[in-house]
Design a protein around this motif. Structure first.
Motif, PDB file in Angstrom:
ATOM      1  N   UNK A  67       0.821  -1.209   0.000  1.00 43.94           N
ATOM      2  CA  UNK A  67       0.000   0.000   0.000  1.00 43.94           C
ATOM      3  C   UNK A  67       0.853   1.257   0.000  1.00 43.94           C
ATOM      4  N   UNK A  68       1.957   1.245   0.755  1.00 45.73           N
ATOM      5  CA  UNK A  68       2.847   2.406   0.782  1.00 45.73           C
ATOM      6  C   UNK A  68       3.473   2.601  -0.590  1.00 45.73           C
ATOM      7  N   UNK A  69       3.938   1.515  -1.203  1.00 45.08           N
ATOM      8  CA  UNK A  69       4.542   1.624  -2.531  1.00 45.08           C
ATOM      9  C   UNK A  69       3.522   2.112  -3.564  1.00 45.08           C
ATOM     10  N   UNK A  70       2.292   1.623  -3.462  1.00 49.48           N
ATOM     11  CA  UNK A  70       1.270   1.980  -4.422  1.00 49.48           C
ATOM     12  C   UNK A  70       0.879   3.457  -4.284  1.00 49.48           C
ATOM     13  N   UNK A  71       0.896   4.004  -3.066  1.00 46.00           N
ATOM     14  CA  UNK A  71       0.445   5.377  -2.824  1.00 46.00           C
ATOM     15  C   UNK A  71       1.584   6.319  -2.474  1.00 46.00           C
ATOM     16  N   UNK A  72       2.808   5.975  -2.823  1.00 45.05           N
ATOM     17  CA  UNK A  72       3.951   6.803  -2.424  1.00 45.05           C
ATOM     18  C   UNK A  72       3.893   8.189  -3.054  1.00 45.05           C
ATOM     19  N   UNK A  73       3.442   8.290  -4.297  1.00 41.57           N
ATOM     20  CA  UNK A  73       3.394   9.591  -4.967  1.00 41.57           C
ATOM     21  C   UNK A  73       2.472  10.568  -4.245  1.00 41.57           C
ATOM     22  N   UNK A  74       1.370  10.069  -3.692  1.00 40.50           N
ATOM     23  CA  UNK A  74       0.421  10.940  -3.000  1.00 40.50           C
ATOM     24  C   UNK A  74       0.801  11.171  -1.542  1.00 40.50           C
ATOM     25  N   UNK A  75       1.213  10.124  -0.838  1.00 45.29           N
ATOM     26  CA  UNK A  75       1.387  10.225   0.609  1.00 45.29           C
ATOM     27  C   UNK A  75       2.824  10.506   1.046  1.00 45.29           C
ATOM     28  N   UNK A  76       3.792  10.078   0.262  1.00 44.44           N
ATOM     29  CA  UNK A  76       5.214  10.254   0.588  1.00 44.44           C
ATOM     30  C   UNK A  76       5.540   9.696   1.976  1.00 44.44           C
ATOM     31  N   UNK A  77       5.061   8.488   2.254  1.00 45.05           N
ATOM     32  CA  UNK A  77       5.341   7.841   3.524  1.00 45.05           C
ATOM     33  C   UNK A  77       6.727   7.225   3.491  1.00 45.05           C
ATOM     34  N   UNK A  78       7.427   7.320   4.600  1.00 43.19           N
ATOM     35  CA  UNK A  78       8.757   6.735   4.705  1.00 43.19           C
ATOM     36  C   UNK A  78       8.873   5.953   6.000  1.00 43.19           C
ATOM     37  N   UNK A  79       9.962   5.250   6.140  1.00 47.29           N
ATOM     38  CA  UNK A  79      10.191   4.457   7.341  1.00 47.29           C
ATOM     39  C   UNK A  79      10.459   5.377   8.531  1.00 47.29           C
ATOM     40  N   UNK A  80      10.065   4.942   9.700  1.00 48.06           N
ATOM     41  CA  UNK A  80      10.307   5.704  10.921  1.00 48.06           C
ATOM     42  C   UNK A  80      11.775   5.568  11.281  1.00 48.06           C
ATOM     43  N   UNK A  81      12.391   6.709  11.622  1.00 51.28           N
ATOM     44  CA  UNK A  81      13.808   6.707  11.974  1.00 51.28           C
ATOM     45  C   UNK A  81      13.978   7.207  13.396  1.00 51.28           C
ATOM     46  N   UNK A  82      15.103   6.875  13.987  1.00 50.80           N
ATOM     47  CA  UNK A  82      15.362   7.245  15.378  1.00 50.80           C
ATOM     48  C   UNK A  82      15.468   8.753  15.548  1.00 50.80           C
ATOM     49  N   UNK A  83      15.821   9.474  14.509  1.00 48.29           N
ATOM     50  CA  UNK A  83      15.968  10.933  14.632  1.00 48.29           C
ATOM     51  C   UNK A  83      14.623  11.650  14.662  1.00 48.29           C
ATOM     52  N   UNK A  84      13.511  10.926  14.477  1.00 51.61           N
ATOM     53  CA  UNK A  84      12.197  11.541  14.475  1.00 51.61           C
ATOM     54  C   UNK A  84      11.602  11.654  15.870  1.00 51.61           C
TER      55      UNK A  84
END
Length: 179
Positions: A67-84
């Motif tokens: 789902x993330x790959x399919x909607x990446x252009x609209x949502x721009x979701x990325x993996x959670x990182x420790x710096x967040x």
């Protein structure tokens, strides 16, 4: 006199019989209601099991990745990182109320006191100054013998993260789209 006693006894028996009859039907109604509630609880537990299974099915990692790959252009979701994540010392807790001055009875704010300045926080936590650690008190010999075992809670409470575990410059950020 004897006839009056018989009449009172017969009336008492009739009143008690009526009372027992009513209590019997009330008890039966309560038992039926209790069984209906227990049946509803069993049905809701079954529904809850189905909903948990559906939730587990819908939240499979491979499905979510698709789902993330399919909607990446609209949502721009990325993996959670420790710096967040921010440090616990950056949480802006409300200040405790100040004690009342000796001259006032109510303890409320002074009538001529200025209102608090508006915050320019804009959602980001204000960094708090780091305090120097207090010197450790001298340990008594009894305290040394009662040292915590391996199953003792960590300092700061059970499961509480220590600020030392987090990077000092960590802030809450969002994943920015890369262009």
């Amino acid at each position: 006199m004897r006839a009056l006693m018989y009449l009172l006894a017969a009336l008492t028996v009739m009143v008690l019989a009526f009372w027992a009859y009513r209590e019997n039907y009330r008890t039966q109604a309560q038992i039926d209601e209790m069984q209906a509630v227990q049946n509803e609880i069993a049905r809701l537990r079954d529904d809850l099991g189905v909903l948990r299974a559906e939730w587990a099915y819908l939240n499979r990692p491979e499905r979510l990745r698709e789902l993330v790959d399919m909607n990446f252009d609209r949502l721009r979701l990325g993996a959670v990182q420790a710096t967040q994540f921010g440090a616990a010392r950056n949480i802006d807790y409300p200040r405790p109320p100040e004690p009342a001055p000796a001259g006032t009875e109510t303890g409320g704010p002074e009538p001529d006191a200025a209102p608090p300045a508006p915050s320019n926080n804009r959602g980001a936590p204000v960094p708090r100054p780091v305090r120097a650690a207090a010197p450790a008190p001298e340990a008594a010999p009894e305290a040394a013998a009662a040292a915590p075992g391996p199953d003792a809670a960590p300092p700061g409470g059970a499961g509480a993260p220590d600020d030392a575990d987090l990077p000092a410059d960590s802030v809450i950020t969002e994943t920015a789209p890369e262009d």
